[in-house]
Write an enzyme that holds these catalytic residues in place. Sequence first.
Site, mmCIF file in Angstrom:
data_model
loop_
_atom_site.group_PDB
_atom_site.id
_atom_site.type_symbol
_atom_site.label_atom_id
_atom_site.label_comp_id
_atom_site.label_asym_id
_atom_site.label_seq_id
_atom_site.Cartn_x
_atom_site.Cartn_y
_atom_site.Cartn_z
ATOM 1 N N HIS A 168 1.293 6.766 8.996
ATOM 2 C CA HIS A 168 2.236 7.576 8.220
ATOM 3 C C HIS A 168 1.784 9.031 8.116
ATOM 4 O O HIS A 168 2.598 9.907 7.827
ATOM 5 C CB HIS A 168 2.370 7.017 6.802
ATOM 6 C CG HIS A 168 3.473 6.009 6.621
ATOM 7 N ND1 HIS A 168 4.745 6.191 7.133
ATOM 8 C CD2 HIS A 168 3.516 4.827 5.951
ATOM 9 C CE1 HIS A 168 5.512 5.155 6.790
ATOM 10 N NE2 HIS A 168 4.789 4.309 6.082
ATOM 11 N N GLU B 26 -0.524 2.600 7.136
ATOM 12 C CA GLU B 26 -0.590 3.738 6.202
ATOM 13 C C GLU B 26 -1.216 4.943 6.880
ATOM 14 O O GLU B 26 -0.799 6.078 6.655
ATOM 15 C CB GLU B 26 -1.364 3.368 4.930
ATOM 16 C CG GLU B 26 -0.867 2.125 4.199
ATOM 17 C CD GLU B 26 0.625 2.078 3.937
ATOM 18 O OE1 GLU B 26 1.253 3.154 3.813
ATOM 19 O OE2 GLU B 26 1.187 0.964 3.878
ATOM 20 N N ALA C 40 0.855 -1.180 0.000
ATOM 21 C CA ALA C 40 0.000 0.000 0.000
ATOM 22 C C ALA C 40 0.888 1.225 0.000
ATOM 23 O O ALA C 40 2.100 1.119 0.191
ATOM 24 C CB ALA C 40 -0.885 0.012 1.246
ATOM 25 N N MET C 41 0.242 2.400 -0.199
ATOM 26 C CA MET C 41 1.026 3.638 -0.242
ATOM 27 C C MET C 41 0.278 4.764 0.442
ATOM 28 O O MET C 41 -0.902 4.996 0.195
ATOM 29 C CB MET C 41 1.314 3.979 -1.721
ATOM 30 C CG MET C 41 2.078 5.270 -1.906
ATOM 31 S SD MET C 41 3.742 5.184 -1.177
ATOM 32 C CE MET C 41 3.957 6.883 -0.675
ATOM 33 N N GLU C 42 1.010 5.486 1.296
ATOM 34 C CA GLU C 42 0.414 6.468 2.198
ATOM 35 C C GLU C 42 0.213 7.854 1.596
ATOM 36 O O GLU C 42 0.211 8.843 2.340
ATOM 37 C CB GLU C 42 1.312 6.585 3.439
ATOM 38 C CG GLU C 42 2.689 7.251 3.211
ATOM 39 C CD GLU C 42 3.842 6.277 2.973
ATOM 40 O OE1 GLU C 42 3.576 5.148 2.530
ATOM 41 O OE2 GLU C 42 5.004 6.658 3.214
ATOM 42 N N ASN C 43 0.009 7.990 0.273
ATOM 43 C CA ASN C 43 -0.205 9.303 -0.334
ATOM 44 C C ASN C 43 -1.134 10.157 0.522
ATOM 45 O O ASN C 43 -2.158 9.676 0.996
ATOM 46 C CB ASN C 43 -0.847 9.144 -1.709
ATOM 47 C CG ASN C 43 -0.189 8.051 -2.524
ATOM 48 O OD1 ASN C 43 0.995 8.111 -2.788
ATOM 49 N ND2 ASN C 43 -0.954 7.025 -2.866
HETATM 50 N N1 B3K Z 1 5.831 3.694 1.717
HETATM 51 C C1 B3K Z 1 5.249 2.621 0.969
HETATM 52 C C2 B3K Z 1 6.237 1.753 0.252
HETATM 53 C C3 B3K Z 1 6.715 2.313 -1.008
HETATM 54 C C4 B3K Z 1 7.532 1.301 -1.766
HETATM 55 C C5 B3K Z 1 8.362 1.937 -2.821
HETATM 56 N N2 B3K Z 1 9.107 0.947 -3.570
HETATM 57 C C6 B3K Z 1 4.376 1.761 1.813
HETATM 58 C C7 B3K Z 1 4.688 1.735 3.264
HETATM 59 O O1 B3K Z 1 5.739 1.347 3.712
HETATM 60 O O2 B3K Z 1 3.854 2.151 4.028
HETATM 61 ZN ZN ZN Z 2 5.405 2.409 5.582
#
Ligand code: B3K
Ligand code: ZN
Length: 883
Positions: free
Chosen positions: A307, A304, A268-271
């Site tokens: 973050h 997430e 997942a990604m915390e945008n």
């Molecule tokens: N920050 C993202 C991971 C991104 C991966 C880039 N290759 C998810 C996380 O650790 O919450």
């Molecule tokens: Zn993370």
Amino acid sequence: MSDKPKEITRLADYTPPAHLVETIHLDVHLDETETLVASRMTLRRNPDAPTNQRAVRLDGRELELVEIRLDGAPLSTAGYTLDSEHLTLPDAPERFTLEITTRIHPETNLSLEGLYRSRGLFCTQCEAEGFRKITFYPDRPDVMARFTVRLEAERVRYPVLLSNGNLIESGALENGRHFALWEDPHPKPAYLFALVAGNLSCHEGPFTTASGRPVTLQIWVEPENAERCAHALASLEKSMRWDEERFGREYDLDRYMIVAVNDFNSGAMENKGLNIFNAVYVLADPETATDSNYEDIESVIAHEYFHNWTGNRITCRDWFQLSLKEGLTIFRDQEFSADVGSRPVERIRDVQSLRAFQFPEDAGPTAHPVRPDSYMEINNFYTTTVYNKGAEVVRMLLTLLGKETFRRGMDLYFARHDGQAVTVEAFLDAMQTASGQDLGPFSRWYRQAGTPELTIRQQHDPDAEVLEITVMQQCRAHGQSEAGEPLVIPLAMALLDRDTRAPLPLILEGESPENAPLERVLEVTRPVVTYRFKNIPRPPLASLLRGFSAPVKLNSPLSNDDLALAWGADNDPFNRWDAGQQLAMRILVEGARALPDHPFATPDSFVAAFAATLTSPDLDPAMKSLAITLPGIGVLIEAMPEADPGALFTVRESLRRRLAHDCRDTLLALHAANLTPGPYRVSGEAIGKRTLKNFMLGLLLADPDNDLAARMAADQVRQADNMTDRMGGLVPLVHTGRPEAEELLAAMEHRWRDNPLAMDKWFSIQAMAPLPDTLARVQRLMSHPAYNPRNPNRIRALVGTYCRGNLVCFHDPSGSGYRFLTELIRDLDPHNPQIAANLVGALTRWRQFEPRRREAMRQAIDTIVTLPGLSRNSYEIASKSLA
Ligand code: B3K
Ligand code: ZN
């Protein structure tokens, strides 16, 4: 793919950005093959940059430059230089506006980085350096800008248009198109930018923050999945409440959106305000998701969300600081799971995965400090060391400073650095100020690779009634001949009376016996330290490294008999579990080393201790399952010099067969006692019971003569109303090659062939089978209609499970697994280097194996490293593993 320069980026070379971006407006005209991105940025020279640089250098990769204007005036090709990585303007004023239009091709972007298509959706992944595949920009986390985003797309196919922050305006346009305008009030680095467009339905709920601010929580999914979002939404609410209560952190926008997509490289990604998730961490219903899927969804959603403060409000100055957000946020999500579930269960699982994945990494050729010094490809550093060892380092601070001081340190960190891009030192300094302790020596944990080894000796003097404990530490990373500097190691310990099992007062020489603690944390700071405990008339049972108080390898002074005793008696739940692990490890590794000359015979004492644990009244079902789980082949490989996975498997199975046979009645009784009648429920208690019940079934099936167990398993698969029980029966049937398995697999395929997440389970059960024909089966399944060789979840489920999970088959002495992987990399690396590089990781520990496998693995790496056009992702892993 063209050969990219294989340059090395170093922490020591960090310089502040020459220019800062104050605002950026993006106007994105979405189209499958030709998306136009028009950006309008206001930039200024950075007053803190070391030189007053007039040249502006922007990052950009695989972009077609359409137009560029400086302060409104179009630039001709003479006005800039362009190469495969950068756009450079030789001379720019103090403050200026840049307008740049680029053309990109989402449809052909299979790297899943930048803007790409996932089924019918457009979505983005920008961390770490994906934004430069969308537009030219100073793509580094210490450039934080205020973003506005206007999205435009065809209305029928893309009715939903999402980006970060708050929705300002939306409406219809001519030609069947429409638009939406989003504004994010919080300055952010480009890696937190996101957009999503497509036909999505929304499952939403209200949330009111502790200070009374209303927030709308939204889970966006493809319409067919609308009924599978309730658990995700509930998990989000729980996480938000917990962060308020435990860390005083509130959410800061009007809405919080999570979108589930099918094609995603990571979890997942915390945008900011718009998380994008791998569908497997959002969608759940009892029919298709297992208990562990439900648990993972809760913890990834929490991660997430956390973050938002540790990562987004306070971000990293540069990518070397990655653990500043990831280690800290893993620590926070572990604490969340411990608080809302079972703390001992959470701790044991976290340590299981640390030992299974991080310890091997730290012992191998790709070992790196929690804060690495250099990288070729930053995406290779989203590692278990940065994440999980990073979390352990934060946890040690909690242990050393105490809960209250630690919380004051966190508060100070938030107060000082909100809105900034900082380094690990900022975090340590806040903790130092809050505690008044000098954390200089402790900070070595961030700089030194390798798992420290603690060797402990104990000596009891009955006349003096003194127990002497000597602790020796040594830290040597892969390839280093010299030991590293000593670390600050919190060693939590107790001494237990052998008869009563009660903890004894811990009185060090020179201390008064009054109010002596029953547990203490020794702060080991030197290579050798001796502690003398007085008033200890008889040799006690030492309970060392309680709760796994530091990420170290412990050479325990306990005999096998003492380990068996501790397995039944240690009053620290972690150590009680670990005593069983250590005992089983010793027996299994010794047994494997003695093969083939000495056939393995399970010691009767082990069977007795196992049986006692099985019937122990003071272990709940979840803890009992953990307490009787034997160490996996992965950790056994690490513990066996010249490892032979085949021999380890033989011995482990022989032990399981004996336990299944000798404890048969108890296993059956526990199975019956842990049925969960009634509809499927997700609660710690119900999950614990299902886990133990299915564990019993799996173990019973280790006895090849137990046909009753096979019938029970098959009936369970047929009758179950949930995926956990279906898998609980099916996995051991398939893995022991029982005749019932094929028919049940066919039924599962028939029922779920249109559900990709359920089919992933179907693929991975088969890929994980420790059977001679598994490789042939995996190869056949690669042409199954539900398989897609470009989708990361399918890859992980089938070939990933085979190469990284099924260690017995992958390490077949013929080398067939290694050759299979080499061919996979040849096919995958040009399209998706991130996933390819991860698979290459299956070969890096080649030096650990017995000569035949070692040689075959090395040959495979030799082949991979010389593949024409190999990505720098895969090249970095392969070349380092040869070093
Ligand atoms: N920050 C993202 C991971 C991104 C991966 C880039 N290759 C998810 C996380 O650790 O919450
Ligand atoms: Zn993370």
